[in-house]
Write an enzyme that holds these catalytic residues in place. Sequence first.
Site, PDB file in Angstrom:
ATOM      1  N   SER A  41       0.798  -1.138   0.049  1.00  0.00           N
ATOM      2  CA  SER A  41       0.078   0.049  -0.072  1.00  0.00           C
ATOM      3  C   SER A  41       0.990   1.126  -0.038  1.00  0.00           C
ATOM      4  CB  SER A  41      -0.955   0.011   1.195  1.00  0.00           C
ATOM      5  OG  SER A  41      -0.137   0.348   2.543  1.00  0.00           O
ATOM      6  N   LYS A  42       0.148   2.429  -0.043  1.00  0.00           N
ATOM      7  CA  LYS A  42       0.890   3.681  -0.174  1.00  0.00           C
ATOM      8  C   LYS A  42       1.753   3.926   0.887  1.00  0.00           C
ATOM      9  CE  LYS A  42      -1.551   6.410  -3.074  1.00  0.00           C
ATOM     10  NZ  LYS A  42      -3.112   5.963  -3.126  1.00  0.00           N
ATOM     11  N   ARG A  43       1.589   3.214   2.256  1.00  0.00           N
ATOM     12  CA  ARG A  43       2.588   3.540   3.349  1.00  0.00           C
ATOM     13  C   ARG A  43       3.831   2.903   3.195  1.00  0.00           C
ATOM     14  NH1 ARG A  43       2.290  -0.970   6.790  1.00  0.00           N
ATOM     15  NH2 ARG A  43       0.463  -2.327   5.823  1.00  0.00           N
ATOM     16  N   HIS A  44       4.018   2.061   2.151  1.00  0.00           N
ATOM     17  CA  HIS A  44       5.245   1.487   1.970  1.00  0.00           C
ATOM     18  C   HIS A  44       6.138   2.048   1.371  1.00  0.00           C
ATOM     19  CE1 HIS A  44       2.894  -2.338   2.807  1.00  0.00           C
ATOM     20  NE2 HIS A  44       3.774  -2.661   3.817  1.00  0.00           N
ATOM     21  N   GLY A  45       5.733   3.634   0.990  1.00  0.00           N
ATOM     22  CA  GLY A  45       6.791   4.232   0.155  1.00  0.00           C
ATOM     23  C   GLY A  45       6.212   4.765  -1.321  1.00  0.00           C
TER      24      GLY A  45
END
Length: 471
Positions: free
Chosen positions: A238-242
């Site tokens: 997801s987005k939180r993985h960069g």
Amino acid sequence: MKVRTRFAPSPTGYLHIGGARTALFSWLYARKHGGEFVLRVEDTDLARSNAESVNAILEGMSWLGLEYDEGPFYQTERFDRYKEVVERLLDEGHAYRCYCTREEVDAMREEQMARKQKPRYDGRCRIRKEPREGVEPVIRFKNPVEGVTTVDDMVRGRVTFQNSELDDLIIARSDGTPTYNLTVVVDDWDMQITHVIRGDDHLNNTPRQINILKALGVEPPRYAHLPMILGPDGAKLSKRHGAVSVMQYRDDGFLPEALINYLVRLGWSHGDQEIFTLDELIELFDIDDVNHSASAINPEKLLWLNQHYIKTLSHDYIARQLSWHMGQRNVDPSGHPPLRDVVDVQRDRAKTLVEMADASLYFYQDFDEYDDKAARKNLKPEAAPVLQALHGALEALAEWEPEPIHLTVGGVAERLELKLGKVAQPLRVAATGGSVSPSIDQTLYLLGRERTLKRIKQAVEWIESQTVDNT
Ligand code: GLU
């Protein structure tokens, strides 16, 4: 039969890692088999699709070098064709109008859940045919109620679905617009797609699509459902993985070769081999070798691959990629020194093009501040006469080439009876503003004589101004 694959993104966001891998595998499969690769934009969700996303997807594919042989085809331009197929399914008794109201469908669902059954449409409008006042019907596909549908998946193997589990799906909404499963079926058929390669989040749609194709008398294509991509922590990516947009990787200084090599290894392998040229991939890739299980991204490996390609691809090529980053930093990439020469001296020192660009700015841009620590250590008052001696010697140098520059700097150190570092390091800080650069002779050579002399002078003045300030 000519192999024809397609990439069919919905333009509701950027081209992300998962989409890019799907596109790459489809592209590789077509290339490997001398086939064709089609791009289809699935933009029927008018509320969520937008032109900006279409452009982002096209830009991402072009940056990765995944050129398509046909398309982009836009589903929104094919509504007449979808309508025609829906009419045909109605005429031939494979579809029916459903006049159920939302309340009725909700009540059906609640009853089924109360009975601990899986909620599904029970097909009541197969029998109830008369229109109802004020209800615009949807159109449902008459899914077979008995037997099984088997997906002979090229990655997952045989996956069997009970037809009784698949309810009569809506193929056209009450406003007449077609739904995803219908448009995909019509397009894969019309575009003569032989191999559908997509994420395994679509596996549950596949038996429905096969049943519609069969109702139309069309031989279904082969299917390959790719395993999910996970973040380094094992959770769904997801987005939180960069960086999840492909173009973000470009912005962060990665080469498309590194990203392609990285993407292909998310789910596919060939022995222990880690590095593949595109030609090797086209030769070695096979969809049958794709893993069944999900694969996790590994940012360290991407960096390692990027470093490998920065070191080994031609300097002209790296210079072209670097020039974009220099442009972003307001450097005219056609200025002096030639970027390819900068690549030669910097390529062993940078993991990304962002690092390379940032570390090369002093070749093109003057500065009036020094790295604080480097200046405190190297631009002390006793460095001023050393820099002055260097100025004189370098100004008098007949030939501005690395070798004579090297000898001159060494000569000044000898004459002043100083260790080379005591001469070269102030010179480096004067010339570059900091304490890290390629070898001093290469650095000065690329900087050019005029700039070098000007910067030495500037450093002497700076030292003097510091001395005045301190008194
Ligand atoms: N448009 C779908 C998506 O972006 C893909 C459909 C397909 O590959 O069949 O998820």
